[in-house]
Design an enzyme around this catalytic site. Sequence first.
Site, PDB file in Angstrom:
ATOM      1  N   THR A  62       0.839  -1.196   0.000  1.00  7.40           N
ATOM      2  CA  THR A  62       0.000   0.000   0.000  1.00  7.40           C
ATOM      3  C   THR A  62       0.876   1.248   0.000  1.00  7.40           C
ATOM      4  O   THR A  62       2.095   1.169  -0.181  1.00  7.40           O
ATOM      5  CB  THR A  62      -0.983  -0.037   1.197  1.00  7.40           C
ATOM      6  OG1 THR A  62      -1.913   1.036   1.066  1.00  7.40           O
ATOM      7  CG2 THR A  62      -0.263   0.052   2.526  1.00  7.40           C
ATOM      8  N   LYS A  66       3.572   1.285  -3.876  1.00  8.15           N
ATOM      9  CA  LYS A  66       3.011   0.498  -4.980  1.00  8.15           C
ATOM     10  C   LYS A  66       3.824   0.603  -6.271  1.00  8.15           C
ATOM     11  O   LYS A  66       3.842  -0.337  -7.077  1.00  8.15           O
ATOM     12  CB  LYS A  66       1.559   0.919  -5.250  1.00  8.15           C
ATOM     13  CG  LYS A  66       0.603   0.550  -4.132  1.00  8.15           C
ATOM     14  CD  LYS A  66      -0.830   0.920  -4.487  1.00  8.15           C
ATOM     15  CE  LYS A  66      -1.778   0.559  -3.353  1.00  8.15           C
ATOM     16  NZ  LYS A  66      -3.196   0.819  -3.702  1.00  8.15           N
ATOM     17  N   ASN A  87       0.067  -4.005  -6.029  1.00 12.53           N
ATOM     18  CA  ASN A  87      -0.479  -3.990  -4.671  1.00 12.53           C
ATOM     19  C   ASN A  87      -0.519  -5.394  -4.051  1.00 12.53           C
ATOM     20  O   ASN A  87      -0.911  -5.538  -2.894  1.00 12.53           O
ATOM     21  CB  ASN A  87      -1.879  -3.366  -4.648  1.00 12.53           C
ATOM     22  CG  ASN A  87      -2.944  -4.320  -5.155  1.00 12.53           C
ATOM     23  OD1 ASN A  87      -2.735  -5.020  -6.151  1.00 12.53           O
ATOM     24  ND2 ASN A  87      -4.083  -4.366  -4.490  1.00 12.53           N
ATOM     25  N   ASP A 102      -6.129  -3.713  -7.601  1.00 11.73           N
ATOM     26  CA  ASP A 102      -6.860  -2.466  -7.377  1.00 11.73           C
ATOM     27  C   ASP A 102      -7.855  -2.180  -8.503  1.00 11.73           C
ATOM     28  O   ASP A 102      -8.925  -1.622  -8.263  1.00 11.73           O
ATOM     29  CB  ASP A 102      -5.890  -1.288  -7.259  1.00 11.73           C
ATOM     30  CG  ASP A 102      -5.252  -1.183  -5.887  1.00 11.73           C
ATOM     31  OD1 ASP A 102      -5.834  -1.704  -4.917  1.00 11.73           O
ATOM     32  OD2 ASP A 102      -4.164  -0.584  -5.770  1.00 11.73           O
ATOM     33  N   GLY A 129      -0.645   8.852  -8.075  1.00 10.39           N
ATOM     34  CA  GLY A 129       0.179   7.781  -7.533  1.00 10.39           C
ATOM     35  C   GLY A 129      -0.304   6.409  -7.974  1.00 10.39           C
ATOM     36  O   GLY A 129      -1.022   6.281  -8.968  1.00 10.39           O
ATOM     37  N   THR A 153       1.716  17.683  -8.087  1.00 11.05           N
ATOM     38  CA  THR A 153       2.884  17.742  -8.965  1.00 11.05           C
ATOM     39  C   THR A 153       2.400  17.493 -10.387  1.00 11.05           C
ATOM     40  O   THR A 153       2.086  16.353 -10.762  1.00 11.05           O
ATOM     41  CB  THR A 153       3.933  16.679  -8.563  1.00 11.05           C
ATOM     42  OG1 THR A 153       4.250  16.836  -7.181  1.00 11.05           O
ATOM     43  CG2 THR A 153       5.185  16.826  -9.407  1.00 11.05           C
TER      44      THR A 153
END
Length: 295
Positions: A62, A66, A87, A102, A129, A153
């Site tokens: 997590t 990942k 994950n 996921d 992410g 970002t």
Amino acid sequence: MIKFIGLIGYPLKHSISPYFQQAALDYHQLDIRYEAWEISSKGLGDAVARLREPRNLGANVTVPYKEAVLPLLDEVDEQASLIGAVNTIVKRDNRLLGFNTDVYGFAQALYKEGHFEPEGKQAVILGAGGAARAVSFALVRKKVSALIIINRTLEKARALADSLKRYIRDSSLRSEGLKTSVTTLPWQSLTSPKTLDDCHLIVNCTTMGMKYSSQEGQSPLSLEVIPNHILVYDLVYNPWLTPLLQLAQRAGANTLGGLPMLVYQGAASFELWTDKEAPIDIMLDKAKEALQKFG
């Protein structure tokens, strides 16, 4: 000999995965223990290497590892490689294999709990992410018409967008015909209500609002910018009703928390480790109980 499966991440104080995963293991009367292994970034390599020990079967991965975990594995399956995030780690013949459940977990929760059909809709992703990567690829595959990625970002958002655009271009070679328009926006754009005016789905893939985190009690969106009659899906599951979901309800939007996704992705991981059918109802009930008791 007792076998072990771990959860690798940092921080993990908020996590309830050990509770519902252990319930599933106990249901099948397996002599396996699921534990939380809170690891600093410096210790990630050693933690993954320890999975090769005979007693260990694998791990969940997590935040924030990942993506960082990929080069530490012997092999990464096609979907996880495409997404660029793992994950789930499974040990087979002393080889560490990486998977991404996921995508499955997100889609199952979106359909079964959110009652949302993505095809032809416009979606906004907050974050870029590992979780955002899985969610973005899932939505492109489900043929959303437009996907907007917003991240603090901007370069990271653009890198994800470029990956998605390559995948969409390549889809013509696979006769899939994916045509999602993918764009990025700076985080500051979230202060304008016009940014979200035309969207049907907002997915928060950041950790903002997560209990025990540095951003506990915060929301990525203010009340004024949330449209009504859309679905706001927050992948944060602890607390059950995050600051974002509280604001979304006040705005008149539909809401979906992160707990169902957590359990569905965990069930898929469980089946990879054990080759046994995951007891979904038991896992969901235990997850809800754990969140109420320990969350």
